[in-house]
Design a protein around this motif. Sequence first.
Motif, PDB file in Angstrom:
ATOM      1  N   MET A  62      -1.353   3.063  -5.022  1.00  0.00           N
ATOM      2  CA  MET A  62      -2.634   3.511  -5.427  1.00  0.00           C
ATOM      3  C   MET A  62      -2.599   4.490  -6.008  1.00  0.00           C
ATOM      4  O   MET A  62      -1.588   5.579  -5.641  1.00  0.00           O
ATOM      5  CB  MET A  62      -2.688   4.610  -3.608  1.00  0.00           C
ATOM      6  CG  MET A  62      -2.599   3.670  -2.144  1.00  0.00           C
ATOM      7  SD  MET A  62      -4.290   2.405  -2.028  1.00  0.00           S
ATOM      8  CE  MET A  62      -2.880   1.049  -2.157  1.00  0.00           C
ATOM      9  N   ASP A 115       1.644   2.391   3.486  1.00  0.00           N
ATOM     10  CA  ASP A 115       0.698   3.634   3.233  1.00  0.00           C
ATOM     11  C   ASP A 115       1.418   5.125   3.804  1.00  0.00           C
ATOM     12  O   ASP A 115       0.542   5.640   4.071  1.00  0.00           O
ATOM     13  CB  ASP A 115      -0.503   4.095   4.667  1.00  0.00           C
ATOM     14  CG  ASP A 115      -1.071   4.691   3.956  1.00  0.00           C
ATOM     15  OD1 ASP A 115      -1.754   5.230   2.882  1.00  0.00           O
ATOM     16  OD2 ASP A 115      -2.401   5.421   4.893  1.00  0.00           O
ATOM     17  N   HIS A 160       0.934  -1.680   0.404  1.00  0.00           N
ATOM     18  CA  HIS A 160      -0.203  -0.054   0.279  1.00  0.00           C
ATOM     19  C   HIS A 160       1.087   0.956  -0.010  1.00  0.00           C
ATOM     20  O   HIS A 160       1.435   1.727   0.944  1.00  0.00           O
ATOM     21  CB  HIS A 160      -1.202  -0.189   1.292  1.00  0.00           C
ATOM     22  CG  HIS A 160      -1.999   1.675   1.211  1.00  0.00           C
ATOM     23  ND1 HIS A 160      -2.925   0.941   1.587  1.00  0.00           N
ATOM     24  CD2 HIS A 160      -1.559   2.903   1.185  1.00  0.00           C
ATOM     25  CE1 HIS A 160      -3.833   2.296   1.685  1.00  0.00           C
ATOM     26  NE2 HIS A 160      -2.589   2.999   1.666  1.00  0.00           N
ATOM     27  N   HIS A 202      -4.501  -0.555   5.512  1.00  0.00           N
ATOM     28  CA  HIS A 202      -4.620   0.132   7.238  1.00  0.00           C
ATOM     29  C   HIS A 202      -4.962   0.047   8.120  1.00  0.00           C
ATOM     30  O   HIS A 202      -6.081   0.520   8.785  1.00  0.00           O
ATOM     31  CB  HIS A 202      -3.952   1.638   6.659  1.00  0.00           C
ATOM     32  CG  HIS A 202      -4.833   1.945   5.568  1.00  0.00           C
ATOM     33  ND1 HIS A 202      -6.605   2.114   5.608  1.00  0.00           N
ATOM     34  CD2 HIS A 202      -5.032   2.801   4.441  1.00  0.00           C
ATOM     35  CE1 HIS A 202      -6.569   3.060   4.806  1.00  0.00           C
ATOM     36  NE2 HIS A 202      -5.832   3.424   4.162  1.00  0.00           N
ATOM     37  N   HIS A 237       1.593   5.142  -1.751  1.00  0.00           N
ATOM     38  CA  HIS A 237       1.577   6.062  -2.618  1.00  0.00           C
ATOM     39  C   HIS A 237       2.756   7.341  -2.905  1.00  0.00           C
ATOM     40  O   HIS A 237       3.653   7.772  -2.530  1.00  0.00           O
ATOM     41  CB  HIS A 237       0.644   7.372  -1.944  1.00  0.00           C
ATOM     42  CG  HIS A 237      -0.702   7.338  -1.302  1.00  0.00           C
ATOM     43  ND1 HIS A 237      -2.185   7.658  -1.777  1.00  0.00           N
ATOM     44  CD2 HIS A 237      -0.824   6.419   0.166  1.00  0.00           C
ATOM     45  CE1 HIS A 237      -3.076   6.692  -1.146  1.00  0.00           C
ATOM     46  NE2 HIS A 237      -2.044   5.879   0.319  1.00  0.00           N
TER      47      HIS A 237
HETATM   48 ZN    ZN Z   1      -2.975   4.997   1.575  1.00  0.00          ZN
END
Ligand code: ZN
Length: 343
Positions: free
Chosen positions: A39, A247, A13, A174, A15
């Motif tokens: 993402m 994340d 996960h 998450h 970004h």
């Molecule tokens: Zn995220």
Amino acid sequence: MQKLTLTRPDDWHLHLRDGEALKAVLPHSARQFARAIVMPNLNPPIRTVADAAAYRDRILAALPAGQTFEPLMTLYLTDNTTPEEIIAAKASKFVKAVKYYPAGATTNSDFGVTDIRKCDRIFATMEQEDIPLLLHGEVTNIEVDVFDREKVFIEKHLIPLVSRFPKLRVVLEHITTSEAVEFVLSANHNIAATITPQHLLFSRNALFKGGIRPHYYCLPILKREKHRLVLLQAATSGNPKFFLGTDSAPHARNTKERSCGCAGCYSALHAMELYAEAFEGVDALDKLEAFASFYGPDFYQLPRNTEKITLEKKTWCIPNEVPFPDAGLVPLRAGEEISWQFI
Ligand code: ZN
Ligand code: NCD
């Protein structure tokens, strides 16, 4: 000197953003991880296989010479996603999952789904095509307390969803609560969860230690200590339903340190060190490799990596800032010492 050698991990996960921001952060992830689930919450989001192909090309073009990294692409689910797009995603081979954001939940989620039931036709196609659904598992109703939004999502939307589509592969992303851990543990083997370093290391007290600390603000928001302890237990339990997803969500300093700051913690710089510290804290370093390097590829039905990485027990200071367009980028726990180092 204590050293820890592990199979090279993947980030399930992440970004990466776009343009100059992408160039600034990608080398950090590529240094530690072989692959990442990327993402799709750009503005505008990655909604089609064509968008994903073009974004994938931009990621690969931004990779510095000498580094290797495989971006695993995702599509952003909207009220208008079609079953044909899901079939095309599966056929593409490089789109690995579809991401659900409730409209208004987080950064660039305005295109998100307004009512999860509107997507049943898509979930049926995803179940048939066996393409995983990744959930930002929070309700967005303003009347629901921000600390309860994950729990309410599980009760109101997720339990009904998995009973409507029992074979759909789902990752609850998450996770932050004991309720999420309990749900995943009680669900079938096709339901898994990712856990971030910040939710393993910090409770919501970190947000308010001596004043308000915007760099600890992410969504879902940090919870009480009792939840952190349950997450840590899940991550270090050796249960393959729980695996690594940082994340890592970069936002320039000036967009976090302001009257209405963005949500997201930046951890790509030192992700494995942060996880190592969390696992070591409960004497579970022996469980780190499977959490970081085995259970994710197993769930996504991809081969495990074969290359190795090394973490050394050595204290260093996390920088106050790393370069990023417009203003610097403040890593999680900036300016503090950390006792493991990725070498
Ligand atoms: Zn995220
Ligand atoms: C993410 C971001 O900034 O894109 N922020 C965050 O706090 N985690 C979005 C998200 O995953 O919710």
